[in-house]
Each structure stands twice: as C-alpha cells, then as structure tokens.
Design an enzyme around this catalytic site. Structure first.
Site, mmCIF file in Angstrom:
data_model
loop_
_atom_site.group_PDB
_atom_site.id
_atom_site.type_symbol
_atom_site.label_atom_id
_atom_site.label_comp_id
_atom_site.label_asym_id
_atom_site.label_seq_id
_atom_site.Cartn_x
_atom_site.Cartn_y
_atom_site.Cartn_z
ATOM 1 N N ASP A 264 -7.904 -5.369 -0.099
ATOM 2 C CA ASP A 264 -8.375 -6.250 -1.180
ATOM 3 C C ASP A 264 -8.015 -7.707 -0.986
ATOM 4 O OD1 ASP A 264 -7.544 -3.428 -2.947
ATOM 5 O OD2 ASP A 264 -9.560 -4.276 -2.963
ATOM 6 N N HIS B 275 0.855 -1.184 0.000
ATOM 7 C CA HIS B 275 0.000 0.000 0.000
ATOM 8 C C HIS B 275 0.891 1.233 0.000
ATOM 9 C CE1 HIS B 275 -3.177 2.823 1.108
ATOM 10 N NE2 HIS B 275 -4.015 1.888 0.727
#
Ligand code: SDX
Length: 436
Positions: A370, A312
């Site tokens: 996700d 991320h």
C-alpha cells in the site's frame, strides 16, 4: 530446510502428568510444515491459544505462497515479478481459479465468459439512489455486491460446480462495473456501460472516466499500469479479508454474501484501507522537513500513530509487490510527463529515513503493497476515496478462488474457533433490591 521436514510428528506433554498428545506433521510443498492438533483436546483437554491466528494454519491451500522472510510471493507457483511483467490480469484470474496458465483457446474462452457478465441487472441502478452522494464507495460496494444474491438465483446453489463457475464469472466481471458506478454516483455523472471490445483494465478505466458527451479513449500507458496493479493485488493467501470470505463460505452462505463480507473486512485501515491512509498521512505531513517529527511520533509508544503502508504480518522483508509498485510509480509518472511528484519524493524520503532507523529495523518493518500504490493511482487521476475500492476489484478473484477451493475441499466443515474463557463462573441471579 527446517528440522520438521525430517520428522513425522510433534508431541505435546502436559507437564507434571504422564499425559501427552502426538500431533502428526503435515508437510508443505514449500514453507513450514504444520502440526495437526485436532486430537489435542481429546488427549489433554486443552485448546491452543493464538489471537490473530499469527501461528495457525486455518486451511490447506494450493493457490498462493508467501515467504515473508525472503520476500517471495507465488501465484500457483509463478513468481509475482514474472506475472507482473509478462502476464495480464485476465490470465492471472484464470491461473488463480484453475491452477495453471491457460492455453490460447482457454484464455479466449475465459475472456469471453467474463466479458459476457460485465453488465449488471438494470434494476441494480436503483440501489444507488438510496445512498447519499458523499457515501464512501466501499459502503456502496459492500451493499450492492451483497444484493447481487437477490438477482442471480440461478447461481446460488454452491453444491453445483456449474453454478459456482457462473457465480465466479459474475463476481469477477461485475465488481468493477459496480465500483465504477459508485464512483460516477459520487461525482454526479451518469453511469457508463461496460464495453465488450476492451480488456478488463481498459474497461474499468473506461467506465470510470468516459462521459456520454464525447468519445473517450483509454490511455494505453494507464491501462497497462492498472492491469499490473490489479495483478499485484489479486491474491495474498490467508489475509484478513480472505479468511473472512472462507469463514462466511464455510457456513454455506452464497458467494455474493461471502464476497460482500470480504469487502467489509478489506475496508479497515490496517488492511486494504491502508492505501487511502498513506495518502492522508503524506498529506498531513506536508513537507519532507516534517518527516523526522512524524517518525518520532510513530516511535512514541504513547501515541497510536502508525506509519501507514509499512509493516506486515507475514513480510519481515521487502513486500515484493511494493518493489514492483515503486518501479511502476516511476514509469507511470515519467510516461505521463510528471517531472516531480512531491508525494513520491516524500514517500521515498520517508522510506529512506525509516529503513535506517533502529525502530523499524528491529521490528522488520518495510514498505508494503500500500505504500506506493496510492501515489500511482493519484497520478492516474483516481481519487483517494476510490483506492480501497480498486483493491477490492483486484482481490475479488483471490477471494472467489479461495472460496471455491474451500467449498471443493473434501470434508469441508463450518469454521468455528474456540476461546479461553476468563469471565465470571456460574452464579445465581440477584434480585434488584439486593444489588449494590
Ligand atoms: C495489507 O495480510 C495480508 O496479506 C494483507 C495484505 C494483502 O495483500 O491482503 O498484504 C494487504 O493489509 C497490507 C498492510 C496494510 N496496512 C498498513 O500499512 C497499516 C500499517 N501497518 C500496521 O498496522 C501493521 O504493520 C500490520 C497491521 C500490517 C501488521 O500488524 P501486526 O502483524 O500485528 O504487526 P505488529 O503490530 O505485531 O507489529 C510488531 C511491532 C509492534 O511494535 P511493538 O509492540 O513490538 O513495540 O511493530 C509495530 C507494532 O506497534 N508496528 C508498527 C507498524 N506496524 C507494526 N509501528 C509503526 N508503524 C507501523 N506501520
């Protein structure tokens, strides 16, 4: 507390000259201060260079705060863990849009206002026949949401607060309806009209699964799980799709066009398309025995293989949403009586191996939102090609809230980044006969 909190400015000096530029610090209520460098070009004749905007604050915002090192996510100051457990998506929509939790009367009115906008103009149905049945539903969502501006002329004047509010209601209410229509179109089933007696999550599941041939009752366990998934995906400060919405909105484009731009940006596999890519990745690996070989490929700099659902730009610790998603995964599978879900076993084994591997530890790569979401959605009977659509349904309120904040910002200006030009310098045109 960083040193910046005790300082009022930073000074940038041009080495080898006596020139400098003083950039005042803008203090945050929480998190890093920012240096206001708007005088830099005037003082020193230079721009800053920050491809991907990893170190650049493009705006001031009061909506969402992320501490990537501590794995903190706050919506208007409320921790995501508390909202996921105690709130509802409709209440979170009110919170993100208006800045605080609603009282009972405000929630009732807001719920009514959104519910009254869930149907779409009957002619919207005609757009679908122009798509192939195997069109990706994100293509349909992007096209049909952008076309809403051709139907709702009474909510296009962005300078009118009431029209901005109606556009917000329409987008939050109609995107799930259009998303469900895209799904029904892909499987050749008739569109299902929304129902005003259902909650937001129940209505979405109802429009996805009901058929005219028989009564359909939404499973309360799935409705609760869907509501929580929507809460977790609702906003995430200045991510790529939100920044796209803000930039489009800064030109004065109508809100429907701006949200369509956000949908387009979210579609990328590096962003909202990752949940679909995680399931594809797990399917290609097939068994836990193949995980080490796959991890070797990911670590091989010559391969472009990424561990989808990991890493991320901001979180350099666990993504708090991934933690909640993982717990929800176990709950939903247990409540659905699914004893062993090979994909979940694979994902957990993949997480275990990756988190003990130096490559991931050094780069601070952890599971993101996700990594587990697709496994829950698959267990809920939602096809993989609808995962990113669901992300868009949830993120619409975040995009609209950020768009509204940008429009209402005093002195709001069009966004227009600069560049460092390294191309050819001025040269004369070369006639064809003199070219190489
Ligand atoms: C979302 O911004 C948001 O807030 C987004 C989001 C939201 O709610 O809006 O949180 C939603 O988009 C989550 C992210 C979903 N994407 C994926 O899961 C795709 C896989 N992840 C990567 O593509 C990547 O981690 C990104 C795109 C998410 C972040 O990319 P960055 O910040 O540019 O990270 P990076 O490329 O600088 O990574 C640093 C290093 C690099 O290696 P080196 O060049 O230093 O050797 O880590 C490597 C990267 O190659 N790396 C990975 C990796 N992610 C980063 N290596 C293998 N697998 C990965 N997933």
């Amino acid at each position: 507390m960083s040193d910046a909190s005790n300082s009022g400015s930073v000074t940038i000096t041009l080495d080898g000259t006596n020139k400098s530029s003083r950039a005042p610090l803008v203090q945050a209520s929480v998190g890093p201060a920012v240096a206001d460098i708007r005088k830099l070009y005037g003082d020193l004749g230079i721009f800053t260079f920050d491809p991907g905007f990893g170190m650049t604050a493009a705006c001031e915002s009061k909506i969402t705060y992320i501490d990537g090192d501590e794995g903190v996510l706050l919506y208007r100051g409320y921790p995501i863990e508390q909202l996921a457990e105690k709130s509802s998506f409709t209440e979170v929509c009110y919170l993100l849009l208006n800045g605080d939790l609603p009282n009972e009367g405000q929630l009732k009115q807001f719920t009514h206002d959104v519910t009254m906008h869930t149907m779409v103009h009957e002619q919207i149905r005609n757009f679908f026949n122009g798509f192939r049945r195997d069109a990706h539903p994100m293509a349909i969502l992007c096209g049909v949401v952008g076309a809403l501006s051709a139907f709702y002329h009474d909510s296009l004047d962005i300078s009118d607060p009431r029209q901005r509010e109606i556009a917000a209601f329409r987008l939050i209410a109609k995107v799930p309806t259009i998303a469900a229509m895209a799904y029904k179109y892909s499987i050749g089933q008739p569109f299902v009209y929304p129902r005003n007696d259902l909650s937001y999550a129940e209505n979405f599941l109802y429009m996805l699964n009901a058929v005219p041939a028989e009564e359909y009752k939404v499973n309360p366990i799935l409705a609760r799980a869907m509501d929580r998934i929507l809460v977790l995906h609702a906003d995430h400060e200045q991510n790529a799709s939100t920044s796209t919405v803000r930039l489009a909105g800064s030109t004065g484009a109508n809100p429907y066009a701006c949200i369509a731009a956000g949908i387009a940006a979210l579609w990328g596999p590096a962003h909202g398309g990752a949940n679909e890519a995680v399931l594809k990745m797990l399917g290609e690996i097939k068994t836990p025995e193949n995980i080490p070989d796959f991890i070797d490929k990911v670590k091989d700099k010559n391969s472009s293989v990424k561990l989808m659902g990991f890493g991320h730009r901001v979180y350099k610790n666990f993504d708090p949403r991934a933690q909640i998603m993982k717990e929800t995964c176990h709950e939903v599978l247990a409540e659905l009586g699914i004893k062993d879900e090979p994909l979940l076993d694979m994902a957990m084994e993949m997480e275990r191996i990756a988190l003990s591997d130096d490559y991931f530890i050094q780069r601070k790569l952890y599971p993101n939102v996700d990594f587990y979401s697709g496994i829950i959605l698959k267990a809920m009977g939602i096809p993989t090609y609808m995962f990113t659509v669901l992300f868009a349904v949830a993120r619409t309120v975040g995009w609209v809230s950020q768009w509204k904040e940008m429009i209402e910002e005093p002195g709001q200006r069009i966004g227009r980044p600069r560049q460092v030009y390294t191309g050819a310098t001025n040269r004369d045109y070369v006639p064809m006969g003199q070219r190489g």
